[in-house]
Scaffold this motif. Structure first.
Motif, PDB file in Angstrom:
ATOM      1  N   GLN A  28     -57.791  34.559  26.202  1.00 18.14           N
ATOM      2  CA  GLN A  28     -57.175  34.738  24.957  1.00 18.14           C
ATOM      3  C   GLN A  28     -56.613  36.098  24.569  1.00 18.14           C
ATOM      4  OE1 GLN A  28     -59.886  33.643  21.625  1.00 18.14           O
ATOM      5  NE2 GLN A  28     -58.405  34.171  20.203  1.00 18.14           N
ATOM      6  N   LYS A  73     -51.311  36.175  21.871  1.00 22.90           N
ATOM      7  CA  LYS A  73     -50.992  36.420  20.191  1.00 22.90           C
ATOM      8  C   LYS A  73     -50.596  35.147  19.750  1.00 22.90           C
ATOM      9  CE  LYS A  73     -47.691  38.773  18.420  1.00 22.90           C
ATOM     10  NZ  LYS A  73     -46.624  39.914  18.271  1.00 22.90           N
ATOM     11  N   ILE A 133     -42.215  24.308  12.395  1.00 18.61           N
ATOM     12  CA  ILE A 133     -41.654  24.640  11.215  1.00 18.61           C
ATOM     13  C   ILE A 133     -40.140  25.363  11.737  1.00 18.61           C
ATOM     14  CG2 ILE A 133     -41.507  26.033   8.823  1.00 18.61           C
ATOM     15  CD1 ILE A 133     -44.621  26.062   9.431  1.00 18.61           C
ATOM     16  N   SER A 134     -39.147  24.582  11.342  1.00 23.61           N
ATOM     17  CA  SER A 134     -37.765  25.283  11.887  1.00 23.61           C
ATOM     18  C   SER A 134     -37.286  26.097  10.802  1.00 23.61           C
ATOM     19  CB  SER A 134     -36.900  24.067  12.450  1.00 23.61           C
ATOM     20  OG  SER A 134     -37.202  23.376  13.361  1.00 23.61           O
ATOM     21  N   ARG A 135     -36.565  27.080  11.359  1.00 27.37           N
ATOM     22  CA  ARG A 135     -35.701  27.799  10.410  1.00 27.37           C
ATOM     23  C   ARG A 135     -34.590  27.021   9.854  1.00 27.37           C
ATOM     24  NH1 ARG A 135     -31.605  31.763   9.662  1.00 27.37           N
ATOM     25  NH2 ARG A 135     -32.361  33.448   8.193  1.00 27.37           N
ATOM     26  N   ARG A 157     -48.143  27.935  17.257  1.00 26.63           N
ATOM     27  CA  ARG A 157     -47.356  28.662  18.204  1.00 26.63           C
ATOM     28  C   ARG A 157     -48.104  29.788  18.937  1.00 26.63           C
ATOM     29  NH1 ARG A 157     -42.355  30.818  16.573  1.00 26.63           N
ATOM     30  NH2 ARG A 157     -43.544  32.494  15.916  1.00 26.63           N
ATOM     31  N   ARG A 162     -44.654  36.908  28.204  1.00 25.32           N
ATOM     32  CA  ARG A 162     -44.019  36.988  26.758  1.00 25.32           C
ATOM     33  C   ARG A 162     -43.279  35.959  26.408  1.00 25.32           C
ATOM     34  NH1 ARG A 162     -44.720  41.865  24.838  1.00 25.32           N
ATOM     35  NH2 ARG A 162     -42.871  41.651  23.364  1.00 25.32           N
ATOM     36  N   LYS A 163     -43.716  34.716  26.955  1.00 24.97           N
ATOM     37  CA  LYS A 163     -43.091  33.421  26.498  1.00 24.97           C
ATOM     38  C   LYS A 163     -44.094  32.667  25.357  1.00 24.97           C
ATOM     39  CE  LYS A 163     -39.979  32.336  29.431  1.00 24.97           C
ATOM     40  NZ  LYS A 163     -38.282  32.282  29.187  1.00 24.97           N
ATOM     41  N   TRP A 164     -43.118  32.389  24.385  1.00 23.13           N
ATOM     42  CA  TRP A 164     -43.574  31.306  23.476  1.00 23.13           C
ATOM     43  C   TRP A 164     -44.016  30.065  23.671  1.00 23.13           C
ATOM     44  CZ3 TRP A 164     -45.398  33.268  18.788  1.00 23.13           C
ATOM     45  CH2 TRP A 164     -45.338  34.258  18.120  1.00 23.13           C
ATOM     46  N   ILE A 169     -58.536  23.188  22.820  1.00 24.08           N
ATOM     47  CA  ILE A 169     -57.234  23.193  22.902  1.00 24.08           C
ATOM     48  C   ILE A 169     -56.846  21.616  23.524  1.00 24.08           C
ATOM     49  CG2 ILE A 169     -55.188  23.781  24.151  1.00 24.08           C
ATOM     50  CD1 ILE A 169     -56.692  26.815  23.788  1.00 24.08           C
ATOM     51  N   MET A 175     -41.923  25.132  24.049  1.00 30.09           N
ATOM     52  CA  MET A 175     -41.058  25.223  22.875  1.00 30.09           C
ATOM     53  C   MET A 175     -39.975  24.236  23.034  1.00 30.09           C
ATOM     54  SD  MET A 175     -41.361  27.371  20.419  1.00 30.09           S
ATOM     55  CE  MET A 175     -43.006  28.239  20.085  1.00 30.09           C
TER      56      MET A 175
END
Ligand SMILES: [Zn+2]
Lengths: 1001, 91
Positions: free
Chosen positions: B14, B18, B25-27, B56, B64-66, B78, B84
């Motif tokens: 973990q 981050k 929740i889309s912009r 997220r 560094r991938k979301w 989990i 994404m």
């Protein structure tokens, strides 16, 4: 009273190696293998400390890590000193010095002891109720409380010991090396599983290893002999690592455990030299088997805390394991059969047992018959109503219990004793299980909490799972392990065990006395001096939740986390409030299981390794030139360069003047730099920044402000268009990592369709900024081949060029308001370029300046520093930077928030300039600003964000945020300080060169 | 400390990751068309439920991938990890 209470022939003690140690200044001898507690007991010493609140004399109570009383300071007055060490855990070594803590001036004469006589006025919550009022007295109280209470002394010197951290990955972790843990470790390792077995003791074997009772047999051997053979065998197993003196401190989710491996605490000063003292093991186990055993419960009765009153199981261990008699006239007090085992053990060692007080009406087990046959008198259906003796128990008084167990009757008899062993049954050690998130179930029959729901791949076996008889322990362990490890057979399937035990127990949480409760002291939590009376008081005062009662009475809040008394506290609450234990639940056990020293927690991350820092390529030059440094993010930045004995103020004044009057040089390498490429790069910037980027020409630079979606300023910096699809963005020093993360977030999650690539290039370049009226002359000397004319290189533009054939970028950007050149060159050429510029600038008295001067110069120009003048509550409009907001842009991050009802208020805090009436008066950053000093409470309008004495303007200047400040130009406000009020006037935040003439001077 | 199965790297500690708040929740595509209340709904309102929550996460000290995870906030289990743009699994 020097006495030797050592019985002969314990194989766990090396009687050929005598060890000399000191306790409270006196010299004593023990043997190798002794704990401090066993060695003291062998010397007939029980009194080792004073209790926390009443300062009652306290003695050794247990033989393990659950010890509440015998906590000592080791090696006082040296850098190696350590407080709160349990005498029952520390092994003696040559030269060990231990002292009692929590007593002043000495353990035998203790001033705090007067609290004992004042105890009727020291009830639960006394400290909360009394010392909180009046608040102004707190400092006075605190001095005395700390002086006379204080749990040990912290060291005065840095810890000289070495600690380290180690990661361990294993298939199976077995916690606890008692009989079930040893069996589990063998079964697991034999199946090719990488297995780790840890035990907090110096040796494995648990309580079985000294169990010589004829009632416990395995394959026709005494259980201890059988286990000895098993230990020999598992020591040879390849897949098994055994770590002793290793205690699990924390059991986190996903089978992540922290353990402290104690490597040298049992060695003499010479032997431990240059060795790692303790290791913090970070263990990730695929499966965890918890075999932590159980803790014997005390009994709660009047004056149950005198030195000489100990757990019955401790008496047995001191006799059987250490060969030590805890007393010469022993009495046992019990609610179950285990005290009879102790009696037999003691008798076999020739230790006298005078009587057994048993609160049960009868016990017809083999054990009790044997005890009676030995000639030990048994007082059935009886309870101890009081104990006598101040620094050591001398006598007890005993009465008959009523049928309901709530009162006493009959005649009071007195029995002499110098040691009273108490046995209240057993509490499974479920602490680690609950730490891991496990849910407990209350077993009404045995009055114990047992593991019920396991949150990860783990299992509990042995007595921590509620099995207290040898045959049950072994059979259930095998059954559970087969299922848990998914195996059909084990090495032990044909084992022959005999070892039933009469588990009949009479549970009375609070034993009655002939005196009323208010006149008695039945201790529940020994370390924190909480009595049954305190718990009942808390209930009377309306506390119901167990967590609240705990905090109010401090029950279970000592360094031992109330390992002994928690169950009694729950029981007394349940009985008094008339609720079931199962409904009450239990308090949370929190890590660490036993205290951890800070050294172990930080490991090697001490001194310069405590926090990593970054240095610029020119760092050596700054050091050589006596720069003072400032930490910015993780960077060490040159702060100012004092000449000789110059103060910071003098240095900054000199540097600031030089930069405006001739030339200054700044190391700007720490600014974040992000390389942005791709066909959608300009569109991306357009969405990020408040201003427009699509039309920026190649070769031009532009200042940009980045907001959060809530409209608040997030970061700023200059971005340069290197090519059609290639930009380089600069960010603030501290914000670089977060800005990159934010950019990546938007690209990956909101706008994955954009063709943009980001690379952090912050430390690829050394960045040198040369500013001032003579900067152009200096740069032209350093880079003669570059045309510095206004046509070729105007303000906010850049050129690629070379210096001595080394490629570099020169940008005309300015954070000081002066004509400035920012030269970016491959990092490893930074220092030679810096030196070259210094050389070329000599004739112009080029002056290196640090961050402090940079801040002053930009404040003169009213330029903000994100994070100093802003704090995530200010919009660009609040900062009077409306000019940078692209009103015609359809969208950018944070745009919609700029016209929310809250962000369009007129009375938001807004950035303004401040001038003091007295130009010599420099304001304090952070000082509050008010309009009316007479109205109480004084209304705060805002605060000073930046403040300097400007040598170029010859007056004090400041930036501030003030509610509605934008419309208050010229208005006078006050800054109340400790001894005076300073009058200030609100002005425009740009103090110098509003027309920007100096940029092109 | 959890173990998170990064869809790009595999199972990692973990501490390499981050957390990035509630997922899905889309912009809004046209923020300027929204009322204050609608915009506030997007900006501030988060569920923070006890139970399965879609979140997220970013492998910040790794690739560094979301990506998204479904985590039971009551016990940190989990239940799913997915990339994404993918739909949340039915749990
Ligand atoms: Zn990854």
């Amino acid at each position: 009273m020097a006495k030797n209470l050592r019985t002969k022939g314990s194989k766990f003690i090396d009687e050929t190696t005598r060890v000399c140690f000191k306790f409270n200044g006196n010299k004593y001898f023990g043997f190798k293998g002794d704990t401090l507690a066993s060695a003291l007991l062998a010397n007939n010493i029980h009194l080792v400390g004073r209790s926390f609140k009443y300062h009652r004399p306290r003695g050794i109570m247990t033989a393990g890590s659950e010890e509440p009383n015998a906590i000592v300071q080791i090696n006082d007055n040296t850098a190696f000193t350590e407080p709160n060490v349990r005498a029952t855990e520390i092994e003696i070594y040559e030269g060990l010095e231990a002292t009692s803590q929590n007593c002043w001036p000495s353990v035998n004469f203790d001033i705090g002891g007067i609290n004992n006589f004042l105890s009727p006025i020291l009830p639960a919550g006394f400290y909360y109720k009394t010392f909180m009022w009046p608040a102004s007295f707190w400092l006075k109280y605190e001095y005395f409380i700390r002086r006379s209470a204080g749990l040990g002394k912290s060291p005065k010197f840095p810890d000289p010991d070495i600690y380290e951290h180690k990661y361990i990955h294993c298939d199976v972790l077995v916690v606890g090396g008692g009989i079930s843990g040893i069996m589990a470790a063998k079964i697991s390792a034999k199946r090719g599983l990488k297995t780790l077995l840890v035990d907090e003791n110096p040796n494995i074997g648990g309580s079985t290893i000294f169990q010589n009772s004829k009632y416990y047999k395995i394959n026709n051997l005494t259980s201890s002999s059988w286990l000895e053979n098993e230990i020999k065998e598992i020591n040879k197993l390849e897949n098994l690592t055994i770590k002793t003196r290793t205690s699990i401190a924390a059991f986190h989710g996903y089978n992540f455990l922290l353990a402290r491996e104690n490597l040298t605490d049992h060695l003499s000063a010479n032997e431990k030299k240059n060795k790692v003292r303790q290791r913090l093991l970070k263990i990730r186990a695929k499966k965890v088997i918890t075999a932590t055993g159980s803790l014997e419960r005390p009994l709660v009765f009047n004056n149950n805390d005198r030195p000489g009153i100990m757990l019955s199981s401790a008496l047995k261990k001191y006799a059987d394991f250490f060969g030590v008699a805890c007393g010469e006239q022993n009495v046992l007090f019990t609610n179950n059969d285990t005290a009879y085992e102790t009696a037999i053990s003691l008798d076999q060692k020739g230790i006298k047992v005078n009587a057994i007080i048993d609160i049960r009406e009868n016990s017809n087990s083999e054990l009790s018959k044997e005890v009676e046959a030995i000639g030990i008198k048994i007082y059935r259906s009886s309870t101890v109503v009081d104990t006598y003796g101040y620094k050591r128990i001398k006598k007890i008084s005993v009465m008959q219990l009523s049928t309901d167990g709530q009162s006493v009757k009959g005649q009071k008899i007195f029995i002499n004793c110098d040691c009273l062993g108490i046995a209240g049954g057993w509490t499974p050690a479920v602490h680690l299980f609950t730490q891991s998130g496990g849910k407990l179930d209350f077993n009404e029959e045995d009055q114990i909490f047992l593991p019920k729901i396991y949150p990860s791949k783990q299992i509990s076996i042995g007595s921590c799972n509620g099995d207290f008889e040898l045959d049950k322990i072994i059979n259930n362990t095998l059954k559970i392990l087969k299922e848990f490890l998914e195996i059909d057979e084990t090495e032990y399937d044909n084992i022959d065990v005999s070892g039933t035990r009469n588990l009949n127990k009479r549970n009375i949480w609070l034993l009655p006395s002939d005196k009323i409760l208010g006149k008695t002291k039945p201790f529940v939590d020994y370390q924190n001096d909480a009595t049954a009376k305190d718990i009942k008081l808390a209930l009377r005062e309306g506390f119901r939740s167990i967590e609240h009662v705990k905090r109010y009475t401090t029950t279970g809040m000592g360094t031992d986390q109330g390992k002994l008394g928690n169950m009694h506290a729950l029981g007394i609450i349940a009985d008094t409030a008339g609720v079931k234990m199962s409904e009450l639940g239990t308090t949370t056990f929190r890590p660490p299981y036993t205290p951890l020293s800070f050294g172990t927690i930080v490991g090697r991350n001490v001194g310069e390794f405590f926090d990593i820092f970054r240095k610029t390529p020119m760092n050596d030059w700054h050091v050589k030139n006596k720069s003072k440094f400032e930490n910015v993010g993780q960077w060490k930045r040159a702060w100012y360069y004092p000449n000789g004995n110059e103060s910071m103020h003098e240095a900054v004044q000199r540097e600031s003047k030089a930069a405006r009057e001739s030339a200054g040089i700044l190391d700007a390498s720490t600014l974040g730099k992000i390389d942005i490429q791709g066909t959608d790069a300009s569109e991306f910037l357009n969405r990020l920044y408040t201003n427009s980027w699509t039309k920026l020409d190649i070769g031009k630079c532009r200042y940009g402000l980045m907001l959060n979606e809530d409209g608040m300023v997030y970061d700023d910096g200059v971005t340069t268009r290197l090519d059609k699809n290639h930009f380089i963005m600069t960010t603030t020093t501290g914000g670089a990592a977060n800005v990159l993360a934010k950019l990546e977030d938007y690209l990956q999650t909101e706008w994955p369709e954009l063709d943009v690539y980001l690379t952090s290039v912050t430390d690829h370049y050394a960045t040198i900024s040369v500013c001032g009226p003579n900067s152009k002359k200096i740069v032209s000397k350093v880079i003669p081949n570059l045309d510095l004319s206004e046509d070729n290189l105007p303000h906010m533009s850049f050129k690629n060029t070379t210096i001595d054939n080394i490629k570099c970028r020169v940008m005309r950007i300015s954070f000081t308001g002066e004509q400035s050149y920012e030269i970016n060159i491959q990092a490893n050429y930074g220092i030679s370029l810096w030196e070259k510029i210094m050389e070329s600038g000599k004739e112009f008295n080029i002056t290196p300046y640090g961050t402090e001067t940079m801040h002053l110069l930009r404040a003169e120009k009213g330029f903000i520093i994100v994070g100093q003048d802003t704090d995530a509550t200010l919009t660009p409009i609040d900062l009077q930077m409306d000019w940078i907001v692209g009103k015609k842009k359809y969208d950018f991050i944070g745009k919609r928030s700029l016209y929310r009802s809250d962000t369009i208020r007129d009375d938001r805090k807004q950035l303004v300039g401040l001038l003091t009436d007295d130009p010599k008066e420099v304001l304090e950053e952070g000082a509050q600003i008010v309009a009316n000093l007479n109205k109480k409470p004084i209304e705060m309008l805002g605060h000073v964000t930046s403040s300097y004495y400007s040598p170029n303007l010859n007056k004090s200047i400041a930036l501030a945020v003030v509610r509605g400040g934008k419309n208050m130009l010229g208005q006078k406000l006050f800054i109340p300080m400790e001894n005076k009020s300073i009058i200030v006037t609100i002005v425009d935040p740009v103090f110098l060169d509003k027309e920007n003439n100096r940029l092109n001077a | 400390m959890f173990l998170i199965n990064c869809p790009f790297c595999g199972e990692r500690e973990q501490s390499e990751f981050k957390a990035g708040g509630e997922a899905h929740i889309s912009r809004p595509k046209q923020p300027t068309e929204l009322s204050d209340d609608e915009w506030a709904e997007y900006l501030f309102m988060r569920k923070n439920i006890k139970g399965i929550q879609f979140e997220r996460w970013n492998h910040s000290h790794g690739c560094r991938k979301w990506f998204n995870i479904a985590r039971d906030t009551s016990n940190d289990q989990i239940k799913a990890v997915y990339k994404m743009g993918q739909k949340p699994p039915v749990i």
